[in-house]
Design a protein around this motif. Structure first.
Motif, PDB file in Angstrom:
ATOM      1  N   SER A   9       0.826  -1.212   0.000  1.00  0.00           N
ATOM      2  CA  SER A   9       0.000   0.000   0.000  1.00  0.00           C
ATOM      3  C   SER A   9       0.859   1.260   0.000  1.00  0.00           C
ATOM      4  CB  SER A   9      -0.905   0.015   1.230  1.00  0.00           C
ATOM      5  OG  SER A   9      -1.794  -1.074   1.211  1.00  0.00           O
ATOM      6  N   ASP A  10       0.228   2.387  -0.351  1.00  0.00           N
ATOM      7  CA  ASP A  10       0.938   3.664  -0.279  1.00  0.00           C
ATOM      8  C   ASP A  10       1.002   4.137   1.175  1.00  0.00           C
ATOM      9  OD1 ASP A  10      -1.585   4.742   0.303  1.00  0.00           O
ATOM     10  OD2 ASP A  10      -1.874   5.531  -1.713  1.00  0.00           O
ATOM     11  N   LEU A  11       1.777   5.187   1.415  1.00  0.00           N
ATOM     12  CA  LEU A  11       2.011   5.633   2.788  1.00  0.00           C
ATOM     13  C   LEU A  11       0.730   6.099   3.469  1.00  0.00           C
ATOM     14  CD1 LEU A  11       4.239   6.063   4.918  1.00  0.00           C
ATOM     15  CD2 LEU A  11       4.394   8.432   4.131  1.00  0.00           C
ATOM     16  N   ALA A  12      -0.180   6.701   2.711  1.00  0.00           N
ATOM     17  CA  ALA A  12      -1.441   7.187   3.297  1.00  0.00           C
ATOM     18  C   ALA A  12      -2.244   6.019   3.883  1.00  0.00           C
ATOM     19  CB  ALA A  12      -2.264   7.921   2.242  1.00  0.00           C
ATOM     20  N   LYS A  13      -2.294   4.910   3.152  1.00  0.00           N
ATOM     21  CA  LYS A  13      -3.018   3.726   3.643  1.00  0.00           C
ATOM     22  C   LYS A  13      -2.298   3.128   4.846  1.00  0.00           C
ATOM     23  CE  LYS A  13      -6.284   0.628   3.412  1.00  0.00           C
ATOM     24  NZ  LYS A  13      -7.676   0.992   3.718  1.00  0.00           N
ATOM     25  N   GLN A  14      -0.971   3.109   4.810  1.00  0.00           N
ATOM     26  CA  GLN A  14      -0.206   2.566   5.935  1.00  0.00           C
ATOM     27  C   GLN A  14      -0.355   3.440   7.178  1.00  0.00           C
ATOM     28  OE1 GLN A  14       3.573   2.265   3.918  1.00  0.00           O
ATOM     29  NE2 GLN A  14       3.255   0.119   3.393  1.00  0.00           N
ATOM     30  N   GLN A  15      -0.450   4.737   6.971  1.00  0.00           N
ATOM     31  CA  GLN A  15      -0.704   5.650   8.087  1.00  0.00           C
ATOM     32  C   GLN A  15      -2.046   5.306   8.743  1.00  0.00           C
ATOM     33  OE1 GLN A  15       1.025   8.236   9.579  1.00  0.00           O
ATOM     34  NE2 GLN A  15      -0.700   8.507  10.968  1.00  0.00           N
ATOM     35  N   GLU A  16      -3.032   5.031   7.907  1.00  0.00           N
ATOM     36  CA  GLU A  16      -4.368   4.671   8.392  1.00  0.00           C
ATOM     37  C   GLU A  16      -4.330   3.332   9.139  1.00  0.00           C
ATOM     38  OE1 GLU A  16      -8.288   3.036   6.100  1.00  0.00           O
ATOM     39  OE2 GLU A  16      -7.346   4.797   5.219  1.00  0.00           O
ATOM     40  N   GLN A  17      -3.524   2.384   8.646  1.00  0.00           N
ATOM     41  CA  GLN A  17      -3.483   1.045   9.234  1.00  0.00           C
ATOM     42  C   GLN A  17      -2.633   0.977  10.503  1.00  0.00           C
ATOM     43  OE1 GLN A  17      -1.988  -0.889   5.679  1.00  0.00           O
ATOM     44  NE2 GLN A  17      -3.956  -1.863   5.269  1.00  0.00           N
ATOM     45  N   LEU A  18      -1.540   1.734  10.538  1.00  0.00           N
ATOM     46  CA  LEU A  18      -0.551   1.576  11.602  1.00  0.00           C
ATOM     47  C   LEU A  18      -0.428   2.755  12.556  1.00  0.00           C
ATOM     48  CD1 LEU A  18       2.299   0.074   9.390  1.00  0.00           C
ATOM     49  CD2 LEU A  18       1.020  -1.166  11.124  1.00  0.00           C
ATOM     50  N   GLY A  19      -0.723   3.946  12.072  1.00  0.00           N
ATOM     51  CA  GLY A  19      -0.507   5.142  12.880  1.00  0.00           C
ATOM     52  C   GLY A  19      -1.783   5.643  13.530  1.00  0.00           C
ATOM     53  N   ALA A  20      -1.777   6.907  13.871  1.00  0.00           N
ATOM     54  CA  ALA A  20      -2.941   7.575  14.438  1.00  0.00           C
ATOM     55  C   ALA A  20      -2.955   8.996  13.877  1.00  0.00           C
ATOM     56  CB  ALA A  20      -2.850   7.597  15.964  1.00  0.00           C
ATOM     57  N   PRO A  21      -4.128   9.674  13.905  1.00  0.00           N
ATOM     58  CA  PRO A  21      -4.191  11.019  13.321  1.00  0.00           C
ATOM     59  C   PRO A  21      -3.109  11.966  13.838  1.00  0.00           C
ATOM     60  CG  PRO A  21      -6.390  10.252  13.884  1.00  0.00           C
ATOM     61  CD  PRO A  21      -5.432   9.222  14.400  1.00  0.00           C
ATOM     62  N   GLU A  22      -2.757  11.822  15.116  1.00  0.00           N
ATOM     63  CA  GLU A  22      -1.783  12.740  15.714  1.00  0.00           C
ATOM     64  C   GLU A  22      -0.359  12.173  15.719  1.00  0.00           C
ATOM     65  OE1 GLU A  22      -3.319  10.040  18.903  1.00  0.00           O
ATOM     66  OE2 GLU A  22      -4.163  11.171  17.211  1.00  0.00           O
ATOM     67  N   ILE A  23      -0.198  10.921  15.243  1.00  0.00           N
ATOM     68  CA  ILE A  23       1.132  10.282  15.259  1.00  0.00           C
ATOM     69  C   ILE A  23       1.503   9.816  13.855  1.00  0.00           C
ATOM     70  CG2 ILE A  23       2.572   8.472  16.281  1.00  0.00           C
ATOM     71  CD1 ILE A  23       0.503   8.297  18.553  1.00  0.00           C
ATOM     72  N   PRO A  24       2.438  10.486  13.182  1.00  0.00           N
ATOM     73  CA  PRO A  24       2.888  10.025  11.863  1.00  0.00           C
ATOM     74  C   PRO A  24       3.532   8.641  11.979  1.00  0.00           C
ATOM     75  CG  PRO A  24       3.692  12.244  12.322  1.00  0.00           C
ATOM     76  CD  PRO A  24       3.131  11.713  13.604  1.00  0.00           C
ATOM     77  N   VAL A  25       3.161   7.741  11.090  1.00  0.00           N
ATOM     78  CA  VAL A  25       3.684   6.376  11.155  1.00  0.00           C
ATOM     79  C   VAL A  25       5.199   6.354  10.958  1.00  0.00           C
ATOM     80  CG1 VAL A  25       3.378   5.832   8.696  1.00  0.00           C
ATOM     81  CG2 VAL A  25       3.208   4.012  10.406  1.00  0.00           C
ATOM     82  N   THR A  26       5.739   7.357  10.275  1.00  0.00           N
ATOM     83  CA  THR A  26       7.195   7.409  10.037  1.00  0.00           C
ATOM     84  C   THR A  26       7.986   7.667  11.319  1.00  0.00           C
ATOM     85  OG1 THR A  26       6.918   9.727   9.386  1.00  0.00           O
ATOM     86  CG2 THR A  26       7.063   8.102   7.614  1.00  0.00           C
ATOM     87  N   THR A  27       7.295   8.069  12.393  1.00  0.00           N
ATOM     88  CA  THR A  27       7.983   8.273  13.677  1.00  0.00           C
ATOM     89  C   THR A  27       7.968   7.009  14.540  1.00  0.00           C
ATOM     90  OG1 THR A  27       6.006   9.041  14.856  1.00  0.00           O
ATOM     91  CG2 THR A  27       7.308  10.706  13.677  1.00  0.00           C
ATOM     92  N   LEU A  28       7.167   6.017  14.145  1.00  0.00           N
ATOM     93  CA  LEU A  28       7.013   4.806  14.957  1.00  0.00           C
ATOM     94  C   LEU A  28       8.003   3.708  14.578  1.00  0.00           C
ATOM     95  CD1 LEU A  28       3.103   4.551  14.926  1.00  0.00           C
ATOM     96  CD2 LEU A  28       4.552   5.437  16.766  1.00  0.00           C
ATOM     97  N   PHE A  29       8.611   3.837  13.395  1.00  0.00           N
ATOM     98  CA  PHE A  29       9.515   2.811  12.886  1.00  0.00           C
ATOM     99  C   PHE A  29      10.802   3.460  12.385  1.00  0.00           C
ATOM    100  CE2 PHE A  29       5.241   1.253  12.512  1.00  0.00           C
ATOM    101  CZ  PHE A  29       5.312  -0.109  12.795  1.00  0.00           C
ATOM    102  N   ASP A  30      11.892   2.702  12.423  1.00  0.00           N
ATOM    103  CA  ASP A  30      13.160   3.204  11.879  1.00  0.00           C
ATOM    104  C   ASP A  30      13.113   3.245  10.356  1.00  0.00           C
ATOM    105  OD1 ASP A  30      14.981   3.242  14.414  1.00  0.00           O
ATOM    106  OD2 ASP A  30      13.966   1.306  14.476  1.00  0.00           O
TER     107      ASP A  30
END
Length: 230
Positions: free
Chosen positions: A20-41
């Motif tokens: 999936s693209d990053l927007a979908k991964q943000q929806e699946q793994l992150g939260a509105p206030e937490i960018p998914v790119t900050t949760l993983f190396d």
């Protein structure tokens, strides 16, 4: 799961890879206030064709540049005709999703609800809708150099040969060449579609990874806890 992965990150560098693209991964793994790119190396969207290291974008590649507009139009035209003639119990919307590194084809449509996805998955396993669709594409376009990979419940990915999930490994391997970079000698991969033809198979079987086949999120968490003493 996010709490477990946060604890795991204290022990090892961690990343995810998906089609999936990053927007979908943000929806699946992150939260509105937490960018998914900050949760993983490492964050690998579209199998690593779009990639982030500690929140910084890495070099990307494009499917449309590779295939060319004319060939792409012929390919999509065939898919649309096939979809139109396909008789399914229900159809929704967004049957072809164009992404940077691939296209995703869904016979039922990506707008299907969770319940509709679950029902379609059972129907697909019985009637092999996606498998037959892929065989028809291979027969129509035998020399185009594309790979077809069934992933998730309702769709399959189409991308150039070699642009599967192993594509992301080059970013990890290149890490040692960066200033202050790390030479990652052991890369563990956890995935559920690890059977041949599944979209986790190539990276699961790759000699550069230690592959772990999981049944579901609970099994994944169990294996992570056992392997890393969490």
């Amino acid at each position: 799961m996010l709490q477990l992965l946060s604890a795991l990150r204290h022990k090892v560098a961690m990343g995810f890879v998906g089609g999936s693209d990053l927007a979908k991964q943000q929806e699946q793994l992150g939260a509105p206030e937490i960018p998914v790119t900050t949760l993983f190396d490492f964050c690998f969207s579209e199998n690593g064709l779009t990639a982030y290291r500690l929140g910084t974008p890495l070099a990307s590649h494009s499917f449309i540049k590779w295939i060319g507009e004319e060939q792409y139009k012929k390919f999509v035209r065939f898919i649309m005709h096939y979809l139109a003639d396909l008789d399914l119990p229900i159809k929704r919307g967004t049957f072809i999703e164009f992404r940077n590194g691939m296209i995703n084809v869904s016979p039922i449509g990506r707008n299907a609800s969770v319940q509709e996805r679950n029902e379609y998955q059972k129907y697909d396993l019985e009637h092999k809708i996606r498998e037959k669709f892929i065989e028809a594409l291979k027969k129509e376009f035998p020399d185009i150099g594309l790979t077809y990979s069934i992933g998730g419940q309702i769709s399959f990915d189409v991308f150039p040969q070699g642009w599967n999930k192993t594509y992301c490994l080059q970013h990890i391997e290149n890490e040692k060449n960066l200033p202050g970079g790390v030479d990652y000698t052991t890369i563990h991969f956890f995935g559920d579609k690890t059977f041949e033809g599944g979209n986790d198979y190539e990276i699961y079987a790759d000699s550069r990874t230690v592959g772990h086949s999981v049944k579901d999120p609970e099994d994944c968490a169990k294996q992570i806890k056992e392997l890393f003493n969490l």
